[in-house]
Scaffold this active site. Structure first.
Site, PDB file in Angstrom:
ATOM      1  N   HIS A  35       0.830  -1.203   0.000  1.00  0.00           N
ATOM      2  CA  HIS A  35       0.000   0.000   0.000  1.00  0.00           C
ATOM      3  C   HIS A  35       0.866   1.256   0.000  1.00  0.00           C
ATOM      4  CE1 HIS A  35      -4.272  -1.236   1.417  1.00  0.00           C
ATOM      5  NE2 HIS A  35      -3.736  -2.197   0.678  1.00  0.00           N
ATOM      6  N   GLY A  77      -6.170  -3.577  -7.666  1.00  0.00           N
ATOM      7  CA  GLY A  77      -5.831  -2.383  -6.900  1.00  0.00           C
ATOM      8  C   GLY A  77      -7.002  -1.652  -6.271  1.00  0.00           C
ATOM      9  N   GLU A  78      -6.654  -0.584  -5.538  1.00  0.00           N
ATOM     10  CA  GLU A  78      -7.625   0.299  -4.896  1.00  0.00           C
ATOM     11  C   GLU A  78      -7.245   1.753  -5.172  1.00  0.00           C
ATOM     12  OE1 GLU A  78      -5.559  -1.455  -2.554  1.00  0.00           O
ATOM     13  OE2 GLU A  78      -6.704  -3.323  -2.522  1.00  0.00           O
ATOM     14  N   ASN A 128      -4.529   3.671  -2.985  1.00  0.00           N
ATOM     15  CA  ASN A 128      -3.083   3.643  -3.222  1.00  0.00           C
ATOM     16  C   ASN A 128      -2.686   4.181  -4.586  1.00  0.00           C
ATOM     17  OD1 ASN A 128      -2.570   2.049  -0.741  1.00  0.00           O
ATOM     18  ND2 ASN A 128      -3.748   0.509  -1.856  1.00  0.00           N
ATOM     19  N   GLY A 148     -12.169 -11.570  -7.173  1.00  0.00           N
ATOM     20  CA  GLY A 148     -13.420 -11.426  -6.441  1.00  0.00           C
ATOM     21  C   GLY A 148     -14.600 -11.873  -7.262  1.00  0.00           C
ATOM     22  N   GLY A 149     -14.330 -12.297  -8.502  1.00  0.00           N
ATOM     23  CA  GLY A 149     -15.391 -12.730  -9.399  1.00  0.00           C
ATOM     24  C   GLY A 149     -14.861 -13.672 -10.448  1.00  0.00           C
TER      25      GLY A 149
END
Length: 318
Positions: free
Chosen positions: A37, A105-106, A109, A172-173
């Site tokens: 992060h 990612g997010e 960050n 996640g999918g």
């Protein structure tokens, strides 16, 4: 079944993270994975060291424990060429003990470099291109790449290990699980979803299945649940929230109404080994065989003792 430890680099400083990795090896963990992060999640954290520096120090101070990022976004804050170089160097320094965990990612960050935050479909396209670039550079020699989103110009990673690091792709999918099967060597998840493993295997995936198991050891259940609320309440928001908010202050606002009781629903809290095993069993029963234990409790030294004396023998039976 392998047991790992999540090194929460947002909650502890870099020196302590390295010390925890050394202690994890002594306690019998099979691997550690460190978050990559730029910002921490919530205001209580106050840390966020550089993952690859910490991994280098861990490699120098340990001899057998596996190392991983959990996980690196390889296409905005970093260019995939830099990730390819960093991962190859870490693999060399660790004697082949490194696994590159990657994900889409997010905003937390990635927005810091001022390149914007693409829609999720675009991020998945970028992740695919980044993995193709990394694989290309690990094949040796000079390479260029002209993708829809990412480019590489006449680049070569000079220091390569004899065997490329494994790549674990966070999913996640279904589409991300399929990408893990196509361009990765392992699957990485945070939910006990058997459907993800099914999608991974149906797409041809045969590698390890990593998952993070939420625990909070403490002398009492109440103390563990409150520590989990303080340190890990962001985790109950789900990835549609976690991927989109830009700073700790936003996560503070989004989690203002999260209580210790909410944390009890997902985390094993307190000293009861049975409750911790119950939480871990959900992941094992779903088919995950690399369990990275999160300790969101207030006492890491106490957690290591608990793991060695009580928890590890029970988890090894799963």
């Amino acid at each position: 079944m392998q047991l790992g430890l999540k090194l929460i680099a947002e909650a502890y400083g870099p020196v302590e993270i390295v010390e925890q990795a050394v202690r994890a090896e002594e306690a019998g963990f099979d691997f550690v994975e460190v978050s990559d992060h730029f910002h921490p999640w919530v205001s209580e954290h106050e840390h966020s060291g550089f993952a690859f520096s910490m991994l280098a120090a861990i490699a120098a101070k340990t001899s057998s424990i596996g190392l991983a990022t959990g996980v690196t976004c390889p296409f905005i804050r970093y260019h995939p060429a830099i990730v390819a170089q960093a991962a190859a160097t870490t693999a060399l320094l660790s004697g082949g003990r490194f696994t590159l965990g990657v994900g889409a990612g997010e905003r937390l960050n990635e927005h810091v470099v001022g390149a914007g935050w693409p829609a999720v479909a675009t991020r998945h396209e970028m992740l695919r291109e980044a993995l193709e670039i990394i694989r290309l550079l690990w094949s040796g020699g000079y390479h260029s790449y002209d993708g829809k989103h990412l480019r590489l110009e006449d680049a070569r990673v000079f220091d390569l290990p004899d065997e490329a690091p494994a790549i674990a792709v966070a999913a996640g999918g279904e589409s991300a699980a399929e990408l893990a099967a196509e361009l990765g060597d392992a699957l990485f998840a945070t939910d006990p979803s058997a459907e993800l493993i099914s999608a991974y295997e149906q797409a041809g995936g045969t590698g390890p299945r990593y998952a993070e198991v939420p625990l909070a050891w403490a002398p009492s259940e109440e103390e563990g649940a409150e520590s989990a609320r303080r340190l890990f309440r962001f985790g109950v928001t789900g990835w549609k929230v976690q991927a989109e908010l830009p700073n700790p202050v936003n996560f503070d606002a989004a989690t203002e109404l999260v209580t210790a009781d909410h944390m009890r629903e997902q985390f094993g809290c307190g000293p009861d080994v049975g409750r911790h095993v119950e939480v871990a069993r959900e992941y094992a029963d779903a088919g995950y065989d690399r369990l990275a234990l999160i300790n969101a409790g207030p006492d890491m030294a106490g957690f290591f003792d608990f793991f060695t004396k009580e928890l590890a023998p029970e988890l090894r039976k799963l």
